[in-house]
Design an enzyme around this catalytic site. Sequence first.
Site, PDB file in Angstrom:
ATOM      1  N   ASP A  84       1.357  23.582  69.145  1.00 51.75           N
ATOM      2  CA  ASP A  84       0.658  23.429  68.198  1.00 51.75           C
ATOM      3  C   ASP A  84       0.866  24.737  67.455  1.00 51.75           C
ATOM      4  O   ASP A  84       0.607  24.718  66.643  1.00 51.75           O
ATOM      5  CB  ASP A  84      -1.417  23.541  68.350  1.00 51.75           C
ATOM      6  CG  ASP A  84      -1.206  24.820  69.517  1.00 51.75           C
ATOM      7  OD1 ASP A  84      -0.575  25.382  70.317  1.00 51.75           O
ATOM      8  OD2 ASP A  84      -2.464  24.992  69.731  1.00 51.75           O
ATOM      9  N   SER A  85       2.174  25.410  67.823  1.00 50.83           N
ATOM     10  CA  SER A  85       2.702  26.535  67.421  1.00 50.83           C
ATOM     11  C   SER A  85       3.403  25.624  65.930  1.00 50.83           C
ATOM     12  O   SER A  85       4.025  25.908  65.348  1.00 50.83           O
ATOM     13  CB  SER A  85       3.908  26.719  68.168  1.00 50.83           C
ATOM     14  OG  SER A  85       4.239  26.012  69.090  1.00 50.83           O
ATOM     15  N   ASP A 132       0.461  19.271  72.835  1.00 46.73           N
ATOM     16  CA  ASP A 132      -0.455  20.136  72.717  1.00 46.73           C
ATOM     17  C   ASP A 132      -1.784  18.935  72.596  1.00 46.73           C
ATOM     18  O   ASP A 132      -1.657  18.776  71.544  1.00 46.73           O
ATOM     19  CB  ASP A 132      -0.161  21.239  72.426  1.00 46.73           C
ATOM     20  CG  ASP A 132       0.346  22.059  73.363  1.00 46.73           C
ATOM     21  OD1 ASP A 132       0.409  22.673  73.784  1.00 46.73           O
ATOM     22  OD2 ASP A 132       1.042  23.114  71.878  1.00 46.73           O
ATOM     23  N   LYS A 185      -0.755  18.960  77.827  1.00 47.33           N
ATOM     24  CA  LYS A 185      -0.828  20.191  78.074  1.00 47.33           C
ATOM     25  C   LYS A 185      -2.359  20.862  76.500  1.00 47.33           C
ATOM     26  O   LYS A 185      -2.553  20.556  75.486  1.00 47.33           O
ATOM     27  CB  LYS A 185       0.129  21.669  77.339  1.00 47.33           C
ATOM     28  CG  LYS A 185      -0.114  22.604  77.372  1.00 47.33           C
ATOM     29  CD  LYS A 185       0.725  23.855  77.354  1.00 47.33           C
ATOM     30  CE  LYS A 185       1.614  24.016  76.110  1.00 47.33           C
ATOM     31  NZ  LYS A 185       0.415  24.433  75.605  1.00 47.33           N
ATOM     32  N   GLU A 206       1.374  31.921  79.709  1.00 48.19           N
ATOM     33  CA  GLU A 206       1.943  33.645  78.881  1.00 48.19           C
ATOM     34  C   GLU A 206       1.232  34.611  79.151  1.00 48.19           C
ATOM     35  O   GLU A 206       0.244  35.065  78.733  1.00 48.19           O
ATOM     36  CB  GLU A 206       0.982  32.808  77.370  1.00 48.19           C
ATOM     37  CG  GLU A 206       1.665  33.130  75.683  1.00 48.19           C
ATOM     38  CD  GLU A 206       1.712  32.563  75.251  1.00 48.19           C
ATOM     39  OE1 GLU A 206       1.887  32.690  73.882  1.00 48.19           O
ATOM     40  OE2 GLU A 206       1.316  31.415  74.988  1.00 48.19           O
TER      41      GLU A 206
END
Length: 287
Positions: free
Chosen positions: A67-68, A106, A135, A204
């Site tokens: 989703d980045s 994602d 994810k 992360e």
Amino acid sequence: MSTTDSPDGTAVPSLADPGTAGVRKVRVHHLAQAKARGERLTMLTAYDAVTARILDEAGTDMLLVGDSIGNVALGYDSTLPVSLDEMIVATRSVARAARRALVVADLPFGTYEASPQQALASAVRLVRAGANAVKFEGGRPRADTVRLLGQAGIPVIGHLGFTPQSVNALGGFRVQGRGEEAAETLLADAMALAEAGAAAIVLEMVPAPVAARITETCPAPIIGIGAGAQCDGQVLVWTDMAGMTDWAPRFARQFGQVGEALRQAAQAYGEAVREGAFPAEEHTFSH
């Protein structure tokens, strides 16, 4: 073909040398095998077919349709505005190009938090678009969701530590897992996801010693980003890895200057057009 004996004595192909490993397609069980052998896994983001093909041919084990895409490609200021429809288009593009890599997509914000059933419905759409696994963020509260998706035949990658979709609740981009209590919470979350059947977990922005302990303790492969070198693998946003911009987060390393090369190519193209040097005779149809 490079192989290693599994615990039951059978030979399994290694991911360490993509050119000779004999792995036509990376599957989720290959991730566990790599952890057992101590082989480091590689993951990069990809949002389109052109980039996915290049990264796949380079031997990347996993391509994350993250989703980045919101920050990197769609011009949003965070991941929060990204829609499931946008993720589906990107997933289709990457899946069409990937021949070897495991394609992970994602679940964007707002498409899984309400219930495991909502997550299943969203995940089904991504799998139909070509994802090999999905994810999503969250620890112990997401364990039932991991189980339900697993029962439906959908592999899940967890995401702990700094979780970008919770940036407002976390108070910004902050390292997670500092202090004994926070570290124990992270470990408990990772164990819960693994016990529920998560195929791997992204960790992360976590202190390296904490990440190392989780990696050693948790049976699921741990894929780090800003979590030190002891994780079972690493993931980076491809534009950070390739030097597409002047800025990169502290935990990223630029392994090339693709952005500068692209700028120079575009500048050279513009100059050639303005000078009348392009198109030349060899680029022209005479009849």
